[in-house]
Write an enzyme that holds these catalytic residues in place. Structure first.
Site, PDB file in Angstrom:
ATOM      1  N   ASP A   1     -20.849  23.999 -56.979  1.00  0.00           N
ATOM      2  CA  ASP A   1     -20.336  25.349 -57.247  1.00  0.00           C
ATOM      3  C   ASP A   1     -21.456  26.369 -57.200  1.00  0.00           C
ATOM      4  O   ASP A   1     -21.246  27.521 -56.836  1.00  0.00           O
ATOM      5  CB  ASP A   1     -19.638  25.391 -58.610  1.00  0.00           C
TER       6      ASP A   1
ATOM      7  N   LYS B   1     -23.650  28.777 -51.471  1.00  0.00           N
ATOM      8  CA  LYS B   1     -23.512  28.217 -52.825  1.00  0.00           C
ATOM      9  C   LYS B   1     -24.845  28.315 -53.590  1.00  0.00           C
ATOM     10  O   LYS B   1     -24.935  27.882 -54.734  1.00  0.00           O
ATOM     11  CB  LYS B   1     -23.095  26.746 -52.757  1.00  0.00           C
TER      12      LYS B   1
ATOM     13  N   CYS C   1     -14.451  14.546 -58.343  1.00  0.00           N
ATOM     14  CA  CYS C   1     -13.658  15.768 -58.219  1.00  0.00           C
ATOM     15  C   CYS C   1     -13.120  15.916 -56.806  1.00  0.00           C
ATOM     16  O   CYS C   1     -12.781  14.913 -56.152  1.00  0.00           O
ATOM     17  CB  CYS C   1     -14.481  16.978 -58.646  1.00  0.00           C
TER      18      CYS C   1
ATOM     19  N   GLY D   1     -15.634  26.763 -52.101  1.00  0.00           N
ATOM     20  CA  GLY D   1     -15.494  27.342 -50.767  1.00  0.00           C
ATOM     21  C   GLY D   1     -14.188  28.117 -50.639  1.00  0.00           C
ATOM     22  O   GLY D   1     -14.165  29.261 -50.174  1.00  0.00           O
TER      23      GLY D   1
HETATM   24  C1  RUB Z   1     -14.337  22.049 -57.926  1.00  0.00           C
HETATM   25  C2  RUB Z   1     -15.687  21.436 -57.766  1.00  0.00           C
HETATM   26  C3  RUB Z   1     -16.146  21.139 -56.360  1.00  0.00           C
HETATM   27  C4  RUB Z   1     -16.972  22.331 -55.855  1.00  0.00           C
HETATM   28  C5  RUB Z   1     -17.273  22.223 -54.366  1.00  0.00           C
HETATM   29  O1  RUB Z   1     -14.111  22.522 -59.232  1.00  0.00           O
HETATM   30  O2  RUB Z   1     -16.415  21.228 -58.702  1.00  0.00           O
HETATM   31  O3  RUB Z   1     -16.955  20.000 -56.337  1.00  0.00           O
HETATM   32  O4  RUB Z   1     -16.269  23.540 -56.080  1.00  0.00           O
HETATM   33  O5  RUB Z   1     -16.074  22.248 -53.625  1.00  0.00           O
HETATM   34  P1  RUB Z   1     -12.723  23.255 -59.588  1.00  0.00           P
HETATM   35  P2  RUB Z   1     -16.028  22.691 -52.091  1.00  0.00           P
HETATM   36  O6  RUB Z   1     -11.628  22.319 -59.207  1.00  0.00           O
HETATM   37  O7  RUB Z   1     -12.800  23.511 -61.048  1.00  0.00           O
HETATM   38  O8  RUB Z   1     -12.684  24.548 -58.790  1.00  0.00           O
HETATM   39  O9  RUB Z   1     -16.984  21.793 -51.368  1.00  0.00           O
HETATM   40  O10 RUB Z   1     -14.594  22.459 -51.695  1.00  0.00           O
HETATM   41  O11 RUB Z   1     -16.417  24.129 -52.014  1.00  0.00           O
END
Ligand code: RUB
Length: 312
Positions: free
Chosen positions: A199, A235, A130, A22
């Site tokens: 992602d 996404k 993560c 995001g």
């Molecule tokens: C981050 C990751 C997150 C998604 C979703 O990977 O895998 O789970 O990007 O995140 P990295 P969000 O640290 O390699 O960028 O919900 O914040 O968009």
């Protein structure tokens, strides 16, 4: 000449100072807004060329999060499709589309929190992997509603984004336990629900997220623990409608260990993996909750695409 601020935004994405799908999308929108504000283009054609050049620079930073290309598409497509518009009109369109993407994206995360929180029960033990703003929005919203929760967070090697989640959750007052990635199966029987971000989501409902997500999903599946994905509708990956595969980023081995200490040893560092739809119970989007099999419909609506058509 590319503006130093834009170069910095691209570099921050590449080096993961700006990370999480995001945030990456919103940073790209910010960069394109800077182009529109500061351009030295003398006419519309030169401006579109500059937008293309910066889009290419941004797209070259990280390949897996489709939020990046979807943000670029959202911000630039309208200006590119309009014929015979003057330069100032195009600049205004790009600036307002960038603002709109950022606003809609922030609202989506909040809405996902509200919608997802309905699926969290008082007393739930949750596991996350993560660091995902969307997954944490669900957990934090449920907690703010007064539900008692405990959250297990995986460290998420090699970059240890789990530490960001741990800090965020514990600062919010939520009971939080940090574990190493390989401890997932040891604890899974204590867990009621797993929640992760995404992602990219493919047309068949497969979810691409931080490396280790698919192992966690398999473990949850084996133990019959619910597995939720929280993700905004940008996404969903349009390329997968026409059979394209999502590229899995492989990053430098030095993120794992100093390779000089192990001469002759190959060190691989793929940073995302693919979780099959069979292991996913539901996907929480800002438009509502869907089963992974509905990913195709979301994509069709989002990109106004019909089978057999070219994607613009
Ligand atoms: C981050 C990751 C997150 C998604 C979703 O990977 O895998 O789970 O990007 O995140 P990295 P969000 O640290 O390699 O960028 O919900 O914040 O968009």
């Amino acid at each position: 000449m590319t503006n130093a601020q834009i170069k910095q935004i691209a570099e921050d994405i590449r080096t993961m100072r700006t990370r999480g799908a995001g945030k990456i999308g919103r940073a790209a929108a910010r960069a394109l807004k800077i182009v529109a504000r500061t351009t030295k283009a003398r006419n519309s054609a030169e401006f579109i060329k500059e937008l293309d050049r910066v889009s290419k620079l941004l797209l070259g930073t990280r390949p897996t999060a489709v939020s990046l290309s979807n943000a670029i598409r959202f911000v630039t497509l309208k200006a590119k499709l309009i014929k015979d518009a003057d330069l100032q009109t195009l600049r205004n369109i790009v600036m307002s589309r960038a603002d709109e993407f950022i606003r809609v994206s922030n609202e989506a995360v909040k809405r996902i929190g509200e919608i997802g929180a309905r699926r969290i029960s008082d007393g739930d033990m949750i596991m996350t992997h993560c660091n995902s703003d969307c997954a944490l929005a669900v957990i934090k919203t449920a907690f703010k509603q007064g539900k008692h929760l405990e959250v297990f967070v995986t460290e998420s090697r090699p970059m240890k984004q789990g530490l960001i989640s741990v800090r965020d959750l514990s600062r919010a007052g939520i009971s939080t336990t940090l574990i190493v990635d390989s401890a997932v199966r040891h604890f899974i029987r204590d867990i009621d629900k797993v929640i992760v971000g995404a992602d990219s989501i493919a047309a068949n409902g497969a979810v691409i997220n931080k490396i280790g997500t698919s192992q966690l999903a398999l473990t949850a599946h084996e133990a019959r623990v619910l597995f939720f994905v929280a993700a905004e509708s940008y996404k969903f990956h349009p390329g997968t409608l026409v059979g394209r595969l999502v590229e899995i980023e492989e990053r430098p081995s030095k993120e794992i260990v100093n390779p000089k200490r192990f001469p002759g040893v190959r060190i691989r560092n793929p940073v995302f993996d693919v979780t099959p739809p069979d292991y996913i119970d539901l996907i929480i989007t800002e438009r509502g909750i869907i089963p992974p099999s509905a990913a195709y419909v979301v994509l069709q609506e989002q990109f106004e695409w019909k089978p057999g058509e070219e994607l613009i």
